[in-house]
Design an enzyme around this catalytic site. Structure first.
Site: not given
Length: 313
Positions: A85, A88
């Site tokens: 991700c 993230c």
């Protein structure tokens, strides 16, 4: 928020495991000190020593201790992330920096959703990064996506203003449960009455006003799928031409509505294998949308993700 996420199953599972091993419940103990952790392990019994630390690593196995137990005397922010991700990786350093400067007013619990599928399921994770605030074992607020340091700081301050007095070093009382959202109640009433379009409009309106409302977003996604799938002719499963992307996507909807997710996913993976450009992107996007209707730990979702990766690369 507490109505949208149910963490009781995780606690019940941990309680059952604890009873088998004869260990007491973390909520019944005083807050752990570094001396409580033998051999350099954390109080949760796994991983490196995070006692008193601002950032802790949490898994399915130690979630009940490190998050639910700790939240009885300290606000816990749960950072749900994954290695793949990109957003993230933008958000996590900001959260970690804020946690380090928080002076113990709250702690950051980092959870890899791929490594901890039960926790991801309990939080009904639909997209990451996702950050959830936990106080006294209950989720009290959440947001998705990347936010600035200033926005997160303000968000945390508002939470501490609301729940800070309820966390006096482990002697806190019960967090007052939130009342049902009248907008959600109205949407559910329409759903139960068969007014699906009206219910969907209500859920979308809530999501537009509150992009972080997980419950409304999930309800809208599910209802959008059902209405779309019901509009297709079931015969499309047999009549769809292999090169007709729209027909194949419609066939996948029909198969999924008939509780045949493996067949539905395989249909779209097959389209991805033989298309390129915009058509491949459209098929991939639809498949990812269908994945969101299920727990990401479901075996057929995991298998389909592997097939998708193979088809793309």
């Amino acid at each position: 928020m507490s109505g949208a996420v149910d963490l009781s199953a995780l606690k019940e599972r941990a309680d059952a495991q604890r009873q088998q091993s004869g260990r007491p419940s973390p909520a019944s103990r005083t807050p752990e000190t570094p001396q409580d952790a033998p051999n350099g392990d954390s109080p949760g019994g796994s991983g490196p020593d995070h006692s008193g630390g601002a950032v802790i690593d949490v898994t399915d196995e130690n979630f009940e201790t490190e998050v639910l137990g700790r939240s009885q005397h300290q606000l816990v922010l749960v950072d749900l992330w994954a290695e793949w991700c990109g957003p993230c990786k933008q958000l996590s350093p900001v959260l970690e920096s804020l946690a380090a400067r928080a002076g113990g007013s709250w702690v950051l619990a980092k959870i890899d959703v791929d490594a901890s599928p039960r926790v991801a399921q309990a939080f009904r994770v639909q997209s990451i990064p996702m950050v959830v605030a936990i106080a006294q074992g209950q989720p009290v607020a959440a947001f998705n996506g990347v936010r600035s340091e200033a926005e997160i700081s303000q968000w945390v301050r508002e939470i501490l203003d609301q729940v800070g007095d309820a966390l006096p070093g482990g002697e806190a009382g019960e967090v007052e449960p939130e009342a049902d959202d009248p907008r959600m109640v109205a949407a559910e009433d329409k759903l139960n009455a068969g007014d699906f379009e009206g219910a969907l409009a209500d859920y979308r309106a809530i999501t537009d006003a509150e992009p972080d409302n997980i419950e409304a977003a999930s309800a809208a996604r599910n209802l959008e799928f059902v209405l779309r799938a019901q509009a297709h002719d079931p015969a499309i499963v047999d009549t769809a031409a292999p090169a007709d992307v729209d027909a194949q996507l419609a066939a996948a909807d029909v198969l999924l509505l008939a509780q045949r997710p493996e067949d539905a996913f395989d249909r779209i993976v097959g389209v991805i294998r033989v298309t390129s450009g915009d058509e491949r992107t459209r098929a991939r996007t639809r498949l990812l949308e269908l994945f969101e209707l299920f727990d990401p730990a479901e075996p057929f979702v995991v298998a389909a993700r592997r097939k998708l990766a193979s088809a793309l690369f």
